[in-house]
Design a protein around this motif. Structure first.
Motif, PDB file in Angstrom:
ATOM      1  N   SER A  38      -0.491  53.250  21.037  1.00  0.00           N
ATOM      2  CA  SER A  38       0.512  54.305  20.942  1.00  0.00           C
ATOM      3  C   SER A  38       1.891  53.879  21.439  1.00  0.00           C
ATOM      4  O   SER A  38       2.882  54.250  20.833  1.00  0.00           O
ATOM      5  CB  SER A  38       0.039  55.569  21.665  1.00  0.00           C
ATOM      6  OG  SER A  38      -0.143  55.310  23.033  1.00  0.00           O
ATOM      7  N   PRO A  39       2.028  53.082  22.523  1.00  0.00           N
ATOM      8  CA  PRO A  39       3.387  52.670  22.890  1.00  0.00           C
ATOM      9  C   PRO A  39       3.881  51.464  22.089  1.00  0.00           C
ATOM     10  O   PRO A  39       4.928  50.929  22.376  1.00  0.00           O
ATOM     11  CB  PRO A  39       3.275  52.344  24.373  1.00  0.00           C
ATOM     12  CG  PRO A  39       1.875  51.962  24.588  1.00  0.00           C
ATOM     13  CD  PRO A  39       1.076  52.742  23.571  1.00  0.00           C
ATOM     14  N   PRO A  71       4.829  55.836  29.615  1.00  0.00           N
ATOM     15  CA  PRO A  71       4.395  56.465  30.873  1.00  0.00           C
ATOM     16  C   PRO A  71       3.355  55.601  31.576  1.00  0.00           C
ATOM     17  O   PRO A  71       2.502  54.980  30.939  1.00  0.00           O
ATOM     18  CB  PRO A  71       3.803  57.800  30.416  1.00  0.00           C
ATOM     19  CG  PRO A  71       3.459  57.613  28.985  1.00  0.00           C
ATOM     20  CD  PRO A  71       4.404  56.582  28.438  1.00  0.00           C
ATOM     21  N   LYS A  72       3.468  55.560  32.864  1.00  0.00           N
ATOM     22  CA  LYS A  72       2.516  54.808  33.686  1.00  0.00           C
ATOM     23  C   LYS A  72       1.491  55.790  34.239  1.00  0.00           C
ATOM     24  O   LYS A  72       1.838  56.873  34.711  1.00  0.00           O
ATOM     25  CB  LYS A  72       3.233  54.117  34.861  1.00  0.00           C
ATOM     26  CG  LYS A  72       4.287  53.128  34.443  1.00  0.00           C
ATOM     27  CD  LYS A  72       3.653  51.878  33.923  1.00  0.00           C
ATOM     28  CE  LYS A  72       4.731  50.853  33.598  1.00  0.00           C
ATOM     29  NZ  LYS A  72       4.192  49.600  33.212  1.00  0.00           N
ATOM     30  N   ARG A  73       0.245  55.395  34.179  1.00  0.00           N
ATOM     31  CA  ARG A  73      -0.800  56.230  34.763  1.00  0.00           C
ATOM     32  C   ARG A  73      -0.791  56.004  36.267  1.00  0.00           C
ATOM     33  O   ARG A  73      -0.695  54.866  36.725  1.00  0.00           O
ATOM     34  CB  ARG A  73      -2.155  55.866  34.187  1.00  0.00           C
ATOM     35  CG  ARG A  73      -2.278  56.253  32.742  1.00  0.00           C
ATOM     36  CD  ARG A  73      -3.722  56.142  32.294  1.00  0.00           C
ATOM     37  NE  ARG A  73      -3.845  56.635  30.960  1.00  0.00           N
ATOM     38  CZ  ARG A  73      -3.779  55.878  29.867  1.00  0.00           C
ATOM     39  NH1 ARG A  73      -3.583  54.593  29.989  1.00  0.00           N
ATOM     40  NH2 ARG A  73      -3.913  56.407  28.677  1.00  0.00           N
ATOM     41  N   PRO A  74      -0.899  57.088  37.039  1.00  0.00           N
ATOM     42  CA  PRO A  74      -0.917  56.885  38.485  1.00  0.00           C
ATOM     43  C   PRO A  74      -2.165  56.111  38.886  1.00  0.00           C
ATOM     44  O   PRO A  74      -3.260  56.396  38.417  1.00  0.00           O
ATOM     45  CB  PRO A  74      -0.931  58.307  39.053  1.00  0.00           C
ATOM     46  CG  PRO A  74      -1.367  59.182  37.930  1.00  0.00           C
ATOM     47  CD  PRO A  74      -1.030  58.477  36.664  1.00  0.00           C
ATOM     48  N   SER A  75      -1.957  55.117  39.684  1.00  0.00           N
ATOM     49  CA  SER A  75      -3.096  54.336  40.171  1.00  0.00           C
ATOM     50  C   SER A  75      -3.327  54.684  41.628  1.00  0.00           C
ATOM     51  O   SER A  75      -2.409  55.012  42.364  1.00  0.00           O
ATOM     52  CB  SER A  75      -2.821  52.845  40.016  1.00  0.00           C
ATOM     53  OG  SER A  75      -1.694  52.484  40.772  1.00  0.00           O
ATOM     54  N   PHE A  76      -4.577  54.652  42.008  1.00  0.00           N
ATOM     55  CA  PHE A  76      -4.896  54.934  43.399  1.00  0.00           C
ATOM     56  C   PHE A  76      -5.904  53.906  43.863  1.00  0.00           C
ATOM     57  O   PHE A  76      -6.618  53.311  43.078  1.00  0.00           O
ATOM     58  CB  PHE A  76      -5.453  56.356  43.566  1.00  0.00           C
ATOM     59  CG  PHE A  76      -6.799  56.552  42.932  1.00  0.00           C
ATOM     60  CD1 PHE A  76      -7.946  56.396  43.684  1.00  0.00           C
ATOM     61  CD2 PHE A  76      -6.914  56.883  41.590  1.00  0.00           C
ATOM     62  CE1 PHE A  76      -9.186  56.570  43.099  1.00  0.00           C
ATOM     63  CE2 PHE A  76      -8.144  57.058  41.008  1.00  0.00           C
ATOM     64  CZ  PHE A  76      -9.287  56.895  41.767  1.00  0.00           C
ATOM     65  N   GLY A  85       6.552  53.302  37.339  1.00  0.00           N
ATOM     66  CA  GLY A  85       7.533  53.984  36.497  1.00  0.00           C
ATOM     67  C   GLY A  85       8.319  55.025  37.280  1.00  0.00           C
ATOM     68  O   GLY A  85       9.004  55.858  36.701  1.00  0.00           O
ATOM     69  N   ARG A  86       8.217  54.983  38.621  1.00  0.00           N
ATOM     70  CA  ARG A  86       8.909  55.952  39.482  1.00  0.00           C
ATOM     71  C   ARG A  86       9.846  55.258  40.468  1.00  0.00           C
ATOM     72  O   ARG A  86      10.243  55.862  41.458  1.00  0.00           O
ATOM     73  CB  ARG A  86       7.897  56.791  40.264  1.00  0.00           C
ATOM     74  CG  ARG A  86       6.872  57.524  39.429  1.00  0.00           C
ATOM     75  CD  ARG A  86       7.424  58.659  38.652  1.00  0.00           C
ATOM     76  NE  ARG A  86       7.861  59.720  39.551  1.00  0.00           N
ATOM     77  CZ  ARG A  86       8.529  60.781  39.160  1.00  0.00           C
ATOM     78  NH1 ARG A  86       8.834  60.929  37.904  1.00  0.00           N
ATOM     79  NH2 ARG A  86       8.898  61.689  40.003  1.00  0.00           N
ATOM     80  N   GLU A  87      10.222  54.013  40.196  1.00  0.00           N
ATOM     81  CA  GLU A  87      11.162  53.343  41.076  1.00  0.00           C
ATOM     82  C   GLU A  87      12.489  54.089  41.048  1.00  0.00           C
ATOM     83  O   GLU A  87      12.766  54.857  40.132  1.00  0.00           O
ATOM     84  CB  GLU A  87      11.351  51.885  40.646  1.00  0.00           C
ATOM     85  CG  GLU A  87      10.161  50.988  40.925  1.00  0.00           C
ATOM     86  CD  GLU A  87       9.063  51.071  39.878  1.00  0.00           C
ATOM     87  OE1 GLU A  87       8.017  50.464  40.089  1.00  0.00           O
ATOM     88  OE2 GLU A  87       9.238  51.742  38.854  1.00  0.00           O
ATOM     89  N   TRP A  88      13.325  53.841  42.027  1.00  0.00           N
ATOM     90  CA  TRP A  88      14.535  54.639  42.217  1.00  0.00           C
ATOM     91  C   TRP A  88      15.483  54.587  41.025  1.00  0.00           C
ATOM     92  O   TRP A  88      16.258  55.500  40.799  1.00  0.00           O
ATOM     93  CB  TRP A  88      15.276  54.189  43.482  1.00  0.00           C
ATOM     94  CG  TRP A  88      15.789  52.786  43.391  1.00  0.00           C
ATOM     95  CD1 TRP A  88      15.147  51.644  43.747  1.00  0.00           C
ATOM     96  CD2 TRP A  88      17.061  52.371  42.874  1.00  0.00           C
ATOM     97  NE1 TRP A  88      15.924  50.544  43.492  1.00  0.00           N
ATOM     98  CE2 TRP A  88      17.119  50.960  42.965  1.00  0.00           C
ATOM     99  CE3 TRP A  88      18.163  53.049  42.362  1.00  0.00           C
ATOM    100  CZ2 TRP A  88      18.218  50.230  42.547  1.00  0.00           C
ATOM    101  CZ3 TRP A  88      19.260  52.307  41.942  1.00  0.00           C
ATOM    102  CH2 TRP A  88      19.277  50.922  42.044  1.00  0.00           C
TER     103      TRP A  88
END
Length: 181
Positions: A8-9, A157-162, A93-96
């Motif tokens: 998809s991307p 979009p990046k999937r949140p990793s934990f 994908g959430r860097e400043w």
């Protein structure tokens, strides 16, 4: 273990690749006179004439054929390509620097950066300076960075990793889920 990546991307990459390679290849395709290659070059030049305000200022790559867009437009594409590389290297994908996370403020900063493109064109048009590839390219690149910093987190979009807390293994979680009481 093989990890399958979603296709998809892939469509933005194909479009970006065509936008970056098309203006470079057009002069060589037009000069080749081989089968249908000049017709492909004609399509690329037609698109360049519709999106670029100064396609006649393109670099001469295969005389008498010029690049399909000016260096301002090409700088914009390379700025977007740079942000594509950054999002690929990004863990979250959430860097400043990703502007989409700031809502309206990030959108306005992106618009401000993208306005460097018409700002340079207007300054050139009103005689502040003449056309120079060394001037127009950085203005286009700044505009491309603004666009890319806004849209890349939406396109990729990046999937949140934990990670599991220390001392808890995934085997323990799986075995506890399969137990019946």
């Amino acid at each position: 273990m093989v990890q399958w990546r979603s296709l998809s991307p892939l469509w933005p990459d194909v479009i970006l690749g065509a936008l970056i390679l098309g203006p470079l290849f057009a002069p060589f395709l037009a000069a080749s006179h081989f089968l249908f290659l000049p017709q492909i070059a004609h399509i690329i030049y037609t698109m360049g004439n519709h999106v670029c305000p100064q396609p006649e200022m393109g670099l001469m790559l295969a005389p008498p054929w010029k690049m399909a867009v000016c260096m301002r437009c090409y700088g914009t594409l390379l700025g977007v390509l740079l942000t594509r590389w950054w999002i690929q290297c990004s863990k979250t994908g959430r860097e400043w620097y990703w502007l989409s996370q700031y809502g309206l403020g990030g959108f306005l900063v992106a618009i401000l950066l993208m306005l460097f493109y018409p700002l340079e064109w207007a300054l050139q048009h009103y005689g502040v300076w003449g056309y120079s590839n060394w001037v127009v390219f950085p203005f286009g690149a700044i505009a491309g960075l603004g666009l890319g910093l806004l849209i890349m987190p939406w396109l990729y979009p990046k999937r949140p990793s934990f990670s599991l807390p220390q001392g808890i293994s995934s085997k323990l979680l799986v075995s506890s889920d399969t137990k019946t009481n």
